[in-house]
Design an enzyme around this catalytic site. Sequence first.
Site, short mmCIF file in Angstrom:
data_model
loop_
_atom_site.label_atom_id
_atom_site.label_comp_id
_atom_site.label_asym_id
_atom_site.label_seq_id
_atom_site.Cartn_x
_atom_site.Cartn_y
_atom_site.Cartn_z
N HIS A 1 0.84 -1.21 0.00
CA HIS A 1 0.00 0.00 0.00
C HIS A 1 0.87 1.26 0.00
CE1 HIS A 1 -3.67 2.30 1.41
NE2 HIS A 1 -2.71 3.12 1.81
N GLU A 2 1.81 1.32 0.95
CA GLU A 2 2.66 2.52 1.06
C GLU A 2 3.57 2.67 -0.16
OE1 GLU A 2 1.73 4.60 3.07
OE2 GLU A 2 0.67 3.43 4.59
N HIS B 1 3.72 6.71 -6.75
CA HIS B 1 2.92 7.87 -7.19
C HIS B 1 3.72 9.16 -7.01
CE1 HIS B 1 -1.42 9.76 -7.03
NE2 HIS B 1 -0.71 10.19 -8.06
N HIS C 1 1.80 4.60 -2.79
CA HIS C 1 1.93 6.05 -2.59
C HIS C 1 3.31 6.52 -3.02
CE1 HIS C 1 -1.86 6.54 -0.57
NE2 HIS C 1 -1.53 5.86 0.51
ZN LIG Z 1 -2.91 5.31 2.06
#
Ligand SMILES: [Zn+2]
Length: 632
Positions: free
Chosen positions: A418-419, A425, A422
């Site tokens: 998940h991280e 991105h 980010h």
């Molecule tokens: Zn998040």
Amino acid sequence: MRSRSWVRTVALGAVLLGAAAGQAQEGKMSQGVKAREQIEERYRWRLEDLYPTQEAWEADFKAVETDLQALGKCQGRLGKSAKGLGGCLDLQFSLTKRFYRLSTYAQQLNDQDGAAVQGQELNDRAGKLGTRLAAETAWVEPELLAVPARKMAALRKARALGPYGHFLDNILRRRAHVLGKDEERVVARAGDMANLPYTAYNVLSTLNLPFPEFTTRAGEKVRLNQAQYTRLRTSPDRDERRRVFQAFFAALRSFRESYAGLISGAVSRDHFYTQVRGYRGDLESALDATNVPTAIYTNMLEQVRAGRPLLWRYLRLRTQLLGLDKLTYSDLYPSIVPSVEMPIPFDQARGTILEALAALGPEVKAILEEAFASRWIDVYPNAGKRSGAYMSGSGYDVHPYILLNYVDSFDAMSTAAHELGHAVHSYLANKAQPFHYSGYPTFTAEVASTANENLLRLFLTARETDPKRRLFLLGEYLESWRTTVFRQALFAEFELKIHELAAAGKPLTADLLDATYLELLKEYYGVAEGVVEIDPLYAIEWAYIPHFYYNFYMFQYTTSFIASVAIAERIFSGDAAARDGYLAMLRAGGSLYPVELLKLGGVDMTTAAPYQVAFKSLEKTLAEVEQLAAKK
Ligand SMILES: [Zn+2]
């Protein structure tokens, strides 16, 4: 930011409010963990990439303080010439960029060990510098808005302002809702009162609410606060779950008029801004802050409502797997599959994540390898380290950083993925965009992170042959549909309804709130269809949800999840165009409005299409779990 379902929503709320809500949950870890020096260096992030020494930080801090003074010279000059305006914006953004680097270093130094005095001190000073920077630039937006439209249109034709086209557009589009100088001053003053409903709600719910004493089936006596409630509602013992719900909701119920008063205050606050700024409704007013059309919201509600039969199918399956004859509201939280031991050491997780995300192509693969090899990640818990997980992409010229508190589990691996979503991105946006477009909106932020989780899940389920582990993976996915899509949509619909009721002149009494909430519970959970039985006492659940104070925020949990499932499904199936579109969305950072960003990513959230793709994925999972359950 990330954690599972409910906790996740709290963490996201904290990003929005930048304060109270989530941070109360973020304790400092201290007992039974290693001292920071005992953690191998390769598992600690390298802050030296931001500043090689503290002296270097000090020197930059001084320089920013000095250069801040030059900003004052810009005041009163923004509407004079395109060149002057461009120069002033350059200066403002370059100062902001440098400030971010200073504060990222200070924040992370403090987060890695809150007990270290140096981190506390730097963080404190960076915070004060941030307040000063905000104060010194507060005049920019009003001054831009005060430039007559014609004059501004002429200025914007100049080449010097080319890089700021979207930035200016995003400010000027709100011109019709900005008031005169004196009126704006009054509105700003009223802001002091705006936080009161939430602050009082928070105090009532965390400090003053008399949480009942509760005896667990193991004979343990506990104070049934929020944390114990969320722990005990997953109990495998049905009677215990029911007692937990009865006791906790009864406590909330004893303060129902106070809660109704507070929520009513929050709705009045929202309506105040709607009226003074001349919007047609509270929803339009709230979504205009990020330029999201209200159709996104209403389309989401419509699509999710249409998808309710799939939720009911899941709940019937849950009834069967839990061995119950009838599902009640307190049977929603226990796991439907026996817990599976899946210890996953970090080095193994790294390999799995790299393999699972290979579908994103060579550029992303290189970024991920760099993240692991060049110490972007602070992996393990240590004494004094901040709990939870986050990614910071604020070191624009450096690289993203990730804080984890990795324990060897499936959940921890999923959090890391998940991280890293980010981080990729931020990395791509920072590289492709000028600083002022490198930050991206919440509407797309959680798409990148959950897309990674979904790719990881698809990769694992595709090759997992052990039926127990398969069932575990699929069960987790089904539950995230209930909590992130259906439950959040129900909240979003309740929020819209109570704003509409208040706007129509109906006082938001506890009775009206109960009735409105219960009606939605029944509709979403299929009471008439015989899926779930709901005790009317649980209508008070509205008093438990802090997000009703956040002004139309929750719908983004649903839209992000749907968009990320649609994107991940297409990429996983080998659709190269879908992958390229998605990467283009990440690279675009904040250079476009939210809806255009997602369109670039191949999902048009104003239509039914992404919902249909996502629902198909849910349906496929349901069918498989139904089969596995039949074999059991
Ligand atoms: Zn998040």
